[in-house]
Design a protein around this motif. Structure first.
Motif, PDB file in Angstrom:
ATOM      1  N   THR A   1       0.815  -1.211   0.000  1.00 38.54           N
ATOM      2  CA  THR A   1       0.000   0.000   0.000  1.00 38.54           C
ATOM      3  C   THR A   1       0.853   1.266   0.000  1.00 38.54           C
ATOM      4  O   THR A   1       0.897   1.984  -0.986  1.00 38.54           O
TER       5      THR A   1
ATOM      6  N   GLN B   1       6.085   7.661   1.055  1.00 40.01           N
ATOM      7  CA  GLN B   1       4.713   8.158   1.147  1.00 40.01           C
ATOM      8  C   GLN B   1       4.317   8.476   2.581  1.00 40.01           C
ATOM      9  O   GLN B   1       3.617   9.454   2.840  1.00 40.01           O
TER      10      GLN B   1
ATOM     11  N   LEU C   1       2.819  12.088   3.990  1.00 38.97           N
ATOM     12  CA  LEU C   1       1.541  12.203   4.701  1.00 38.97           C
ATOM     13  C   LEU C   1       1.730  12.713   6.124  1.00 38.97           C
ATOM     14  O   LEU C   1       0.940  13.524   6.616  1.00 38.97           O
TER      15      LEU C   1
ATOM     16  N   LYS D   1       2.412  16.517   5.971  1.00 42.57           N
ATOM     17  CA  LYS D   1       1.179  17.261   5.734  1.00 42.57           C
ATOM     18  C   LYS D   1       0.326  17.334   7.004  1.00 42.57           C
ATOM     19  O   LYS D   1      -0.182  18.405   7.379  1.00 42.57           O
TER      20      LYS D   1
ATOM     21  N   THR E   1      -4.082   3.033  12.047  1.00 37.39           N
ATOM     22  CA  THR E   1      -4.660   3.860  10.984  1.00 37.39           C
ATOM     23  C   THR E   1      -6.147   3.588  10.800  1.00 37.39           C
ATOM     24  O   THR E   1      -6.899   4.495  10.451  1.00 37.39           O
TER      25      THR E   1
ATOM     26  N   ASN F   1      -8.076   1.959   0.912  1.00 34.22           N
ATOM     27  CA  ASN F   1      -8.136   3.330   1.424  1.00 34.22           C
ATOM     28  C   ASN F   1      -6.952   3.653   2.332  1.00 34.22           C
ATOM     29  O   ASN F   1      -7.038   4.514   3.207  1.00 34.22           O
TER      30      ASN F   1
ATOM     31  N   GLU G   1      -4.098   5.229   2.068  1.00 35.56           N
ATOM     32  CA  GLU G   1      -3.535   6.582   2.121  1.00 35.56           C
ATOM     33  C   GLU G   1      -4.416   7.516   2.951  1.00 35.56           C
ATOM     34  O   GLU G   1      -3.917   8.245   3.814  1.00 35.56           O
ATOM     35  N   ASP G   2      -5.726   7.481   2.689  1.00 36.02           N
ATOM     36  CA  ASP G   2      -6.651   8.346   3.432  1.00 36.02           C
ATOM     37  C   ASP G   2      -6.674   7.977   4.914  1.00 36.02           C
ATOM     38  O   ASP G   2      -6.652   8.857   5.794  1.00 36.02           O
ATOM     39  N   LEU G   3      -6.704   6.674   5.199  1.00 34.78           N
ATOM     40  CA  LEU G   3      -6.721   6.224   6.590  1.00 34.78           C
ATOM     41  C   LEU G   3      -5.435   6.617   7.315  1.00 34.78           C
ATOM     42  O   LEU G   3      -5.458   7.014   8.486  1.00 34.78           O
ATOM     43  N   TYR G   4      -4.316   6.505   6.618  1.00 36.07           N
ATOM     44  CA  TYR G   4      -3.036   6.857   7.238  1.00 36.07           C
ATOM     45  C   TYR G   4      -3.003   8.344   7.568  1.00 36.07           C
ATOM     46  O   TYR G   4      -2.585   8.737   8.672  1.00 36.07           O
ATOM     47  N   TYR G   5      -3.445   9.169   6.636  1.00 38.30           N
ATOM     48  CA  TYR G   5      -3.413  10.614   6.873  1.00 38.30           C
ATOM     49  C   TYR G   5      -4.305  10.990   8.058  1.00 38.30           C
ATOM     50  O   TYR G   5      -3.889  11.751   8.950  1.00 38.30           O
ATOM     51  N   LYS G   6      -5.528  10.447   8.090  1.00 38.43           N
ATOM     52  CA  LYS G   6      -6.432  10.761   9.195  1.00 38.43           C
ATOM     53  C   LYS G   6      -5.875  10.233  10.520  1.00 38.43           C
ATOM     54  O   LYS G   6      -6.014  10.881  11.566  1.00 38.43           O
TER      55      LYS G   6
END
Length: 380
Positions: free
Chosen positions: A13, A18, A22, A25, A343, A356, A358-363
């Motif tokens: 993933t 990456q 993340l 950010k 995550t 998902n 990337e989105d889960l990691y960022y959140k």
């Protein structure tokens, strides 16, 4: 506030790079004007060369080699400086290179890994790190050694190819043709297993099944490995079963020790030395690390354990953001990890979590940094 990001990849993933993007950010979203830096890391398996090359601002060098079934493959090694190079056997002799229906350790060879090393030697590198995780082979390193000029003979004086099925045929080993450049170089092998070459805990019975070995194939390979061990002992006076890690990578560990006098070191410890991780800790308030799944195995030569131990030595706290937690995950706390957050933010099928990621990691990163910020405000 100074943050250092050093996370393993999340297999299939997110890459280590990456996670740095993340985390950076998310940190700026929560803390605003903070100082962040990141370094890609790996533990000696697939992806180690790329991670170290990026951390050292090195260069990837492409090399055509032979794969595990002697097919033509595009391999690579990494240039770190005028004298230092790094390579991984996964780039030439890795299990994913063999289709499942063709996996049979009687037929695979480490020849391509030897070709990678020869290319690095021919280019003049004298300090070479070799990551040996993820092999498709169980040839005792015969193929690897053959690519460097060593010859293995059967009882009729025929030169053997150097694949798993040849182990039982070895009668004599001639090292006179070993590439002379190998004698002037120092080799560090990234190896986190301590298995001997032979026996119930040896290369064949411990790792052979995952490489396509049936019980019958494994029994045949073990007999061959015992013969190989005995020939080495007879001709060089070395009992490889007494050498920790000789069974690593299908016995490549034995060849590296016997023929190249290589130094065996932990994969993550070698990587952290190569990227000067401790030097990067200067002035850092918090380190963030992580991996796809944290469990009891995380304490044995994995990225989180290495990052945690080095950071703890310098009094820097470490927070971890991981995909999931497994059995005895909490044992990692003894290695300098102060807190772990996952995550995933609710029950979900594995496919959804992977799709998902990337989105889960960022959140998850935002949640983690909010907790850190709350702790800082409580301290005030």
């Amino acid at each position: 506030m100074k943050l250092l990001f050093a996370s393993d990849s999340f297999k299939g993933t997110l890459s280590s790079d990456q996670t740095i993007e993340l985390l950076t950010k998310a940190a700026h979203e929560v803390f605003g004007d903070c100082e962040t830096s990141g370094v890609p890391v790996a533990d000696g398996g697939e992806g180690t060369t790329e991670a170290v090359v990026k951390a050292r601002n090195g260069e990837m060098v492409n090399v055509d080699v032979h794969g595990p079934l002697m097919e033509t493959e595009h391999g690579f090694y990494g240039r770190l400086s005028d004298t230092e190079a790094i390579l991984e056997m996964a780039a030439a002799s890795g299990l994913p290179m063999v289709p499942e229906e063709k996996r049979n350790p009687l037929n695979t060879t480490t020849y391509g890994t030897g070709e990678l090393l020869k290319a690095a030697l021919d280019a003049g590198y004298k300090e070479i790190a070799i990551a040996i995780g993820g092999s498709a082979t169980n040839d005792g390193g015969m193929g690897f050694a053959s690519a460097l000029g060593i010859k293995f003979f059967d009882k009729d004086g025929n030169v053997l190819e150097g694949k798993g099925s040849d182990l039982i045929k070895v009668e004599h080993i001639d090292i006179s043709g070993l590439d002379p450049k190998a004698k002037d170089a120092h080799f560090t092998v990234m190896c986190d297993v301590t298995n001997p070459l032979c026996g119930p805990d040896g290369a064949t019975y411990t790792f052979g099944k995952q490489k396509g070995g049936t019980p019958e194939i494994l029994d045949e390979l073990e007999k061959g490995m015992q013969n190989y061990r005995d020939v080495i002992k007879k001709e060089f006076g070395i009992d490889v079963d007494t050498i920790q890690g000789s069974g690593a990578a299908g016995g490549l560990g034995a060849a590296l020790k016997v023929f190249l006098d290589a130094e065996m070191k932990s994969g993550i410890e070698t990587v952290l030395d190569l990227i000067d991780f401790e030097g990067r800790l200067e002035g850092v308030d918090v380190v963030v690390t992580g991996e796809g799944r944290t469990d009891w195995q995380s304490c044995f030569g994995k990225v989180m354990q290495g990052i945690g131990d080095r950071s703890k030595k310098h009094g820097v706290p470490v927070a971890a953001l991981c995909g999931s937690l497994g059995r005895d995950y909490d044992k990692i706390y003894a290695h300098g990890i102060s807190s772990i957050m996952t995550t995933v933010d609710g029950p979900m099928p594995l496919k959804d979590a992977l799709d998902n990621a990337e989105d889960l990691y960022y959140k998850g990163a935002v949640r983690m940094f909010r907790f850190l910020k709350a702790g800082m405000e409580m301290k005030k």
